[in-house]
Design a protein around this motif. Structure first.
Motif, short mmCIF file in Angstrom:
data_model
loop_
_atom_site.label_atom_id
_atom_site.label_comp_id
_atom_site.label_asym_id
_atom_site.label_seq_id
_atom_site.Cartn_x
_atom_site.Cartn_y
_atom_site.Cartn_z
N ARG A 6 -0.70 11.12 4.01
CA ARG A 6 -0.87 9.72 3.62
C ARG A 6 0.47 9.10 3.27
O ARG A 6 1.41 9.80 2.92
CB ARG A 6 -1.79 9.62 2.39
CG ARG A 6 -3.14 10.24 2.62
CD ARG A 6 -4.19 9.74 1.66
NE ARG A 6 -5.47 10.28 2.10
CZ ARG A 6 -6.04 11.37 1.57
NH1 ARG A 6 -5.48 11.99 0.56
NH2 ARG A 6 -7.16 11.82 2.05
N CYS A 7 0.50 7.79 3.33
CA CYS A 7 1.68 7.08 2.85
C CYS A 7 1.42 6.70 1.40
O CYS A 7 0.42 6.06 1.08
CB CYS A 7 1.94 5.81 3.66
SG CYS A 7 3.36 4.90 3.01
N ALA A 8 2.32 7.14 0.52
CA ALA A 8 2.07 6.95 -0.90
C ALA A 8 2.93 5.87 -1.53
O ALA A 8 2.77 5.58 -2.71
CB ALA A 8 2.28 8.27 -1.65
N GLU A 9 3.84 5.31 -0.79
CA GLU A 9 4.63 4.23 -1.39
C GLU A 9 4.18 2.92 -0.76
O GLU A 9 4.17 2.80 0.47
CB GLU A 9 6.12 4.46 -1.16
CG GLU A 9 7.03 3.40 -1.76
CD GLU A 9 6.93 3.34 -3.28
OE1 GLU A 9 7.26 4.34 -3.92
OE2 GLU A 9 6.52 2.28 -3.81
N LYS A 27 5.44 15.50 -1.73
CA LYS A 27 5.58 14.08 -1.47
C LYS A 27 7.05 13.74 -1.56
O LYS A 27 7.78 14.31 -2.36
CB LYS A 27 4.80 13.30 -2.54
CG LYS A 27 4.84 11.81 -2.37
CD LYS A 27 4.16 11.11 -3.53
CE LYS A 27 2.68 11.29 -3.61
NZ LYS A 27 2.29 11.84 -4.90
N GLN A 28 7.50 12.85 -0.71
CA GLN A 28 8.88 12.40 -0.80
C GLN A 28 8.98 11.00 -0.21
O GLN A 28 8.45 10.75 0.87
CB GLN A 28 9.81 13.36 -0.02
CG GLN A 28 11.24 12.88 0.13
CD GLN A 28 11.95 12.73 -1.21
OE1 GLN A 28 11.97 13.66 -2.02
NE2 GLN A 28 12.50 11.56 -1.47
N ASP A 29 9.65 10.13 -0.94
CA ASP A 29 9.84 8.78 -0.41
C ASP A 29 10.76 8.85 0.81
O ASP A 29 11.67 9.67 0.87
CB ASP A 29 10.47 7.86 -1.46
CG ASP A 29 9.44 7.38 -2.46
OD1 ASP A 29 8.31 7.90 -2.44
OD2 ASP A 29 9.76 6.49 -3.26
N SER A 59 6.33 6.74 1.84
CA SER A 59 6.38 8.02 1.16
C SER A 59 5.45 8.99 1.86
O SER A 59 4.26 8.71 2.02
CB SER A 59 5.98 7.87 -0.31
OG SER A 59 6.24 9.07 -0.99
N TYR A 108 3.20 12.01 2.09
CA TYR A 108 2.42 12.72 1.09
C TYR A 108 1.38 13.59 1.78
O TYR A 108 0.58 13.10 2.58
CB TYR A 108 1.73 11.69 0.19
CG TYR A 108 0.84 12.25 -0.90
CD1 TYR A 108 1.09 13.49 -1.49
CD2 TYR A 108 -0.24 11.52 -1.37
CE1 TYR A 108 0.28 13.98 -2.49
CE2 TYR A 108 -1.06 12.00 -2.38
CZ TYR A 108 -0.80 13.24 -2.94
OH TYR A 108 -1.61 13.71 -3.94
N ILE A 165 10.44 1.12 2.32
CA ILE A 165 10.28 2.46 1.80
C ILE A 165 8.83 2.91 2.03
O ILE A 165 7.89 2.17 1.76
CB ILE A 165 10.60 2.51 0.30
CG1 ILE A 165 12.02 1.99 0.06
CG2 ILE A 165 10.46 3.91 -0.23
CD1 ILE A 165 12.41 1.94 -1.39
#
Ligand code: HEA
Ligand code: HEA
Ligand code: CUA
Ligand SMILES: [Cu+2]
Lengths: 111, 218, 328, 537
Positions: free
Chosen positions: C171-174, C147-149, C138, C140, C136
């Motif tokens: 950015r990748c938030a997960e 933001k969405q996974d 995300s 962002y 997974i």
């Protein structure tokens, strides 16, 4: 606070009289009958009702066991509440869990 | 320092520290059992939740998976377990009336039926093994390229395995209870057997739900 | 300060301020009262401490009811704004996003593909359909407040309408493993002419559109053998399918959206079209996520090509043994 | 018990033996509390060491102190240790164990041997987790998200899961013991409505422990099965669904955050009452609010999944319920504040901690409202805003309450007093250090710095340096009590039975109490916190 008094008088252990043999055997027969019913019904195509009926029968069986075999019918209020606790919580888990699964829509759900 | 007496002490004349009297001790023990059973409900609840989720995701696959199980064997096993519950209830009853020998007899009966359940369960697992229905270990053609059917069997084995473990623990508890019951002075005032009974019935209830949702999916 | 690259971003900030207002309105009085009481009723000070009330009910009702009402108000306002995030306009620019440890890939409908950078036109709604090839992630974009996974095995979506040209961090938030913190990129918002120019430079053209490439794949994977436009193959014609309701065995209807089409290709046994035998093989493991997007673009083109044919698939080819598929 | 026993001063529970054996095989709830106290302090030091390294690494934008892998293992270790091996057992297993029987007028918990067993289970779980740590660590984050944890991570996921699984049973058994004890062992006259609020909060906590932890247990089993057998449960490549994992995980872990705050609320109620010499304002409402938080707390878990791919409608439901769960907390905050009015307020160390708790819990809780607001959460989820939110509640709130409680009951536990001046200095240091560490993180989150970032864009450096500076003050703040509390064990002045002039059964017995707590079981004739006007003069 707390005027010291001697330990309270020892209460003897009293329990309600155990259920009669006939009650227990009756419950058992009912359980077997429900088992037969649920197996039979599974072979009748009823669509969504199959699952609903199977579940209803399972709940009936569970209630029989809880109330008769586990003596909850005649138990204290506290025991009755605790005996239901786990099941009620499970329903919380199931309902909110499925609130997600059952309402999955792609973007633009509001027309 | 007060040394508590063993938990399975005889609730005769005196109660174990910290209890004031046998009635209070009994109350506590049965409350504890019920709370413990609630935790067990939630433990199995996780497995049931997974079942619900994936059955909803792909009902057809679950129906296909269920059809591969040996339903007659499952039905017989359900009957066996329900009967063991009756035996357990009779054992508790006999003990409550102070009849040691019948109580021991019914306890033994319960244990035998419990073992029979396990034997039949092993037999049905064997069937699934020979037909290549065991994910990861022995997955044959029936599961090939059908991830959701395989998922059904993953849930099946976890659910029945966890349940079988509980039955096994129950048989152990029956043995310990029986041994204690044989020695106790006044069976009529001895309550651990009730607790064993509660546990046994609970394990039965779990199966009452597992049976239709695993074997009778249409 | 964080730039606001869309109107939506400005509205999120307004909401943020509103929530802050509520928090200040409740938090500050609490702090002030704590301090005041501590000073005023400090042990040793001679003040009147008599007449401590036990009649607390009116207070309890007040401070239960007031926060409840305000909380409901906050919910309503927040939910309203959130709803707009789930309602992309029809004419949005569709961009396919695939990501994996640790990169982002974007495919524009007109052809150009890019990595770790996304060029979009200002003022136009952009809709991202996203999937992951491994874990997974995300997506962002702080400047857009969205933001969405991005999940493996499933499509998630996101849309925005950037209004202010510029380049913004992505950015990748997960958390996704070792290089999670370096899985970044940029979103470049161009004026519409700039975007058109960028597309041309990127090789956009009639033959390189996703749909056109999808048509090629459709033949290469052998789909066209079964799915013929005249409906005379083993499978149904796919004209007018995507985006419309299709009848399933068992009497249900389901909207053929991206998720459905994806499952139809990777898990064909799950939902079987009414009147057809479940003979379609699964293409799981054979079609990569990027290619799947390309195929879907073609299926969408087919879906738009003809209005749905109301006639039941009566004139079917060989595999149509309705009974087998009818009742499971 | 004879009346003669009343006069004869009994030796304290501490004097009941000082061999290792007398501690490791004790079934006395007061000694078991010490076993927990010592072990969780060790775990806190380990978790704190990891935090120290994290903050050092984040001093600079580049990843120059440790490698990516190490950083990821550090925050995982930090989260796992702090949550399951420090904060969850903190107040319940240390203060709760010590106080539950004392406060209800009982000789021990209902099942003393089970209580000892809980500690051994805790140790076993801790051993597994430490084993995982020394043999290479684990890098999934404390949330174990699939499929990363099951199919991609090549660290010791299973070992860690086993550790957490085992520890879960310790917390289940503690909860069970408390529930049964509170139902059956209350002294004559100790009705529910006379129960100290600390016990109400522990009762609510125990319910959560008992009903939520088993779900975590089974979820961890599923993770282990998927990882070992490589069958699909949560991995989409094998037909599973990672969202199911998230649902099950948060079904436990959201209620678990209330395991990590309710006991602190209970401690605060006790301290606020004792140091204002006033009955807690709206006692009944505060009591019921604990239960309400526990129950409502089970209905909001989906707010951790707003951007995870949860459905739009489910998001709305969970958002709404998250706003609702704030109401009982609001009731508590207002009642504590009102308790101070016309009180006789002494700003001793415990009270400073209690005040800090109220302030920081309020701030942390209010930031929860930002997160419950869907569009705001979409922006700040998985950023430092969330990190700041939960540290404000957990460090600023719960750890503060734990320290406050420790100071408040320290004389009871040890019979000694700690140096009051040092106590106040530490409390103030902690508060300032806390604010400097975590308030900048709210800004970082709003500006878009994601969490679990080993390297970060240079524009965030200033705020990060501030945060790291704060953490070093925080470290001093934590080291102080460690030093002076231990020192007070030997040198501290002796405390009488009731050094604070507080109400409650625990203050009627000697400090430290004798092994059986009460010479005779007391009979309770008045409500909790029955302070009078005279007490306040
Ligand atoms: C002890 C721990 C604790 C506590 C008590 C709380 C309490 C709350 N939390 Fe928090 N939370 C965490 C620990 C905690 N949280 C953790 C650890 C995470 C992240 C986990 C991870 O991802 O690693 C998290 C994450 C988290 C999220 C998900 C964020 C994300 O990942 O996107 C959300 C979203 O709604 C949330 C909301 C709330 C709310 C509404 C409360 C409420 O209960 C707060 C209620 C209190 C108040 C509101 C203050 C007092 C009230 C007033 C003074 C009156 C005014 C009130 C009104 C007007 C209503 N929390
Ligand atoms: C539950 C309680 C808890 C506590 C108490 C803390 C305490 C602290 N935490 Fe923690 N934190 C979490 C729970 C907690 N945390 C969780 C759940 C996460 C998420 C993990 C994840 O993403 O998976 C997290 C993540 C987290 C991050 C984010 C990492 C990232 O996302 O990249 C940061 C960064 O600053 C941080 C910092 C701190 C700091 C500075 C403290 C300080 O308060 C600590 C201060 C303590 C000390 C400095 C030690 C004190 C000194 C002594 C006691 C004496 C020492 C004695 C000897 C060594 C003998 N924490
Ligand atoms: Cu990709 Cu984090
Ligand atoms: Cu939460």
């Amino acid at each position: 606070m707390g005027v010291p008094v001697p330990d309270p008088v020892s209460r003897p252990l009293t329990r309600p009289a155990p259920p009669a043999v006939a009650t227990l055997v009756g419950a058992w027969l009912a359980l077997l009958a429900l088992l037969a019913l649920t197996v039979t019904l599974a072979h009748v195509p009823l669509g969504a009702w199959n699952a609903a009926l199977a579940l209803a029968i399972a709940i009936a069986k569970a209630l029989l066991i809880v109330l008769v075999f586990m003596h909850v019918r005649h138990a204290s209020r506290l025991t009755q509440v605790f005996s239901a606790l786990g099941f009620v919580w499970l329903m919380v888990l199931f309902s909110l869990l499925m609130s997600d699964a059952l309402t999955r829509t792609p973007l633009s759900p509001w027309p | 320092m007060p040394t508590p007496m063993p938990i399975a002490s005889e609730a005769g004349a005196s109660a174990r520290v910290p209890f004031a009297d046998p009635a209070q001790q009994h109350e506590a023990a049965s409350a504890a059992m019920w709370v413990f059973l609630s935790t067990e409900v939630m433990l199995f609840g996780g497995v049931f939740a997974a079942y619900l989720w994936y059955r909803h995701a792909d009902p057809a696959a679950f129906a296909r998976g269920s059809a591969l199980l040996d339903a007659p064997l499952g039905t017989v096993n359900t009957a066996v377990l329900l009967t063991s519950s009756l035996a357990m209830a009779l054992a508790v009853r006999a003990a409550a009336l102070g009849r040691r020998r019948p109580a021991l007899g019914w306890l033994a009966g319960t244990a035998v039926l419990g073992l029979a359940f396990l034997a039949i369960k092993l037999l049905s697992w064997r069937h699934e093994w020979t037909r290549g229905l065991v994910p990861a270990l022995h997955a044959g053609a029936a599961l090939a390229a059908q991830p959701r059917v395989e998922l059904f069997f993953v849930v099946y084995f976890i659910a029945t395995g966890l349940h079988a473990l509980h039955v096994l623990a129950g048989v152990g508890a029956l043995a310990v209870t029986g041994a204690a019951l044989a020695r106790v002075r006044d069976p009529g005032r001895w309550n651990p057997i009730e607790l064993t009974g509660l546990y046994w019935h609970f394990v039965d209830i779990v199966w009452v739900f597992l049976f239709p949702i695993l074997y009778l999916v249409r | 300060m964080l730039p606001q690259a869309s109107d939506y971003a400005a509205r999120v900030d307004a909401l943020f301020l509103a929530v802050t207002g509520v928090c200040v309105a409740f938090g500050v009085p609490v702090m002030v009262l704590l301090a005041t009481f501590c000073i005023r009723f400090r042990r040793g000070r001679r003040v009147n401490r008599r007449g401590v009330t036990r009649h607390t009910l009116p207070w309890e009702i007040t401070w239960t009811a007031v926060p409840t009402l305000i909380a409901i108000g906050m919910f309503v306002r927040a939910a309203g704004l959130y709803a707009s995030l789930t309602r992309p306009p029809e004419d949005a620019l569709e961009i396919a996003v695939t990501c994996k440890q640790w990169m982002w890939k974007f495919q524009h409908p007109t052809g150009p593909r890019e990595i770790d950078a996304l060029h979009v036109p200002a003022g136009r709604a952009v809709r991202l359909t996203m999937t992951s090839e491994d874990v997974i992630h995300s997506l962002y974009v702080p400047a857009l407040r969205i933001k969405q996974d991005v999940l493996p095995g499933r499509y998630t979506e996101l849309w925005f309408r950037a209004t202010r040209p510029g380049s913004y961090a992505l950015r990748c938030a997960e958390y996704c493993g070792v290089a999670h913190s370096r899985m970044d990129g940029i979103v470049v918002v161009l004026p519409p002419e700039g975007y058109a120019q960028w597309l041309r430079a990127g090789g956009a053209g009639p033959d390189s559109t996703l749909a056109a490439r999808g048509a090629v794949l459709f033949r290469r994977f052998g789909c066209s053998g079964c799915h013929r436009d005249d409906g005379r193959g083993a499978g149904p014609s796919l004209l007018g399918v995507a985006g419309h309701d299709v009848p399933l065995a068992g009497g249900r209807f389901v909207r053929a959206d991206d998720g459905y089409l994806r499952d139809a290709i990777l898990l064909p046994a799950r939902d079987v079209v009414a009147g057809y035998a479940p003979v379609m093989p699964s293409f799981a493991g054979q079609i990569g996520e990027d290619e799947l997007f390309v195929l879907l673009a073609y299926l969408h083109a087919l879906g738009r090509a003809a209005a749905p044919d109301a006639a039941p698939p009566a004139t079917l080819g060989p595999g149509a043994s309705g009974a087998a598929a009818g009742t499971p | 018990m004879t009346t003669a026993a009343l006069e004869r001063p009994q030796p304290s529970y501490l004097a009941a033996g000082d061999t290792l054996r007398s501690w490791l095989l004790t079934t006395d709830h007061k000694r078991i509390a010490w076993l927990y106290l010592v072990t969780i302090t060790l775990f806190f030091a380990i978790g704190g060491a990891a935090a120290t390294l994290i903050r050092l690494e984040l001093l600079t934008p580049q990843g120059d102190l440790v490698s990516d892998e190490t950083y990821n293992k550090l925050f995982t270790l930090h989260g796992v240790i702090m949550v399951w091996f420090f904060l969850i057992p903190s107040v319940p297993a240390v203060l709760g164990n010590f106080l539950v029987p004392l406060m209800i007028g009982a000789r021990d918990l209902a099942f003393p041997r089970l209580n000892l067993l809980s500690w051994y289970i805790f140790i076993l779980g801790g051993a597994f987790t430490l084993w995982a740590m020394v043999s290479g660590g684990v890098d999934t984050g404390w949330t174990f998200y699939t499929p990363f944890s099951t199919m991609f991570s090549n660290t010791h996921v299973v070992l860690t899961a086993v550790g957490v699984f085992v520890t879960g049973f310790s917390s289940i058994l503690t909860g069970l013991n408390f529930i049964v004890t509170l139902h059956t062992l209350r002294a004559p006259g100790m009705t529910w409505m006379r129960l100290p609020l600390f016990l109400w909060s522990l009762y609510a906590t125990s319910l959560v422990m008992v009903l939520a932890t088993p779900v975590l247990a089974i979820t961890l089993v599923l993770i282990a099965v998927e990882r070992i057998a490589r069958v699909g449960i949560f991995d989409p490549a094998l037909g599973g669904d990672p969202l199911l994992f998230q649902h099950l995980f948060w079904f436990y872990s959201h209620p678990a955050v209330y395991i990590m705050i309710l006991p602190g609320m209970g401690v605060t109620s006790e301290i606020v009452a004792a140091f204002s010499r006033r009955r807690v304002f709206g006692y009944g409402f505060v009591a019921v609010a604990s239960l309400a938080i526990a129950l409502l707390g089970f209905l909001v878990w989906g707010h951790h999944m707003f951007v995870a791919g949860e459905s739009f409608y489910a998001n709305l439901v969970f958002s709404f319920l998250s706003f609702m769960v704030a109401i009982p907390s609001a009731v508590k905050v207002f009642n504590w504040t009102a308790t101070l009015y016309k009180g006789s307020i002494a700003l001793d160390t415990p009270m400073l901690y209690a005040l800090a708790f109220i302030a920081l819990f309020t701030i942390g809780g209010l930031t929860g409202l930002y997160l419950a607001s869907l569009p705001v959460d979409v922006h700040v989820t998985d950023t430092y805003f969330v990190v700041a939110h939960f540290h404000t509640i957990m460090v600023g709130g719960m750890v503060t309450a734990y320290l406050g409680g420790l100071h408040y009951w320290w004389p009871k536990m040890t019979g000694r007093r700690y140096p009051e001046t040092w106590g106040r200095v530490a409390a103030v240091t902690l508060f300032l250090g806390f604010a400097l560490t975590f308030f900048p993180q709210f800004a970082l989150g709003y500006l878009g710095m994601p969490r679990r970032y080993h390297v970060y864009p240079p524009e965030f450096q200033v705020l990060n340096v501030l945060s790291s500076a704060g953490a070093s003050i925080l470290a001093i703040g934590y080291a102080l009590p460690l030093v002076y509390l231990i020192a007070s064990l030997r040198g501290g002045p002796t405390a009488g039975p009731n050094p604070w002039g507080a109400r409650g059964l625990e203050w009627t017995v000697p400090s430290p109490p004798p092994p059986g707590n009460f010479a005779t079981i007391p009979r309770v004739t008045e409500e909790a916190y029955a302070y009078t006007d005279a007490d306040r003069e």
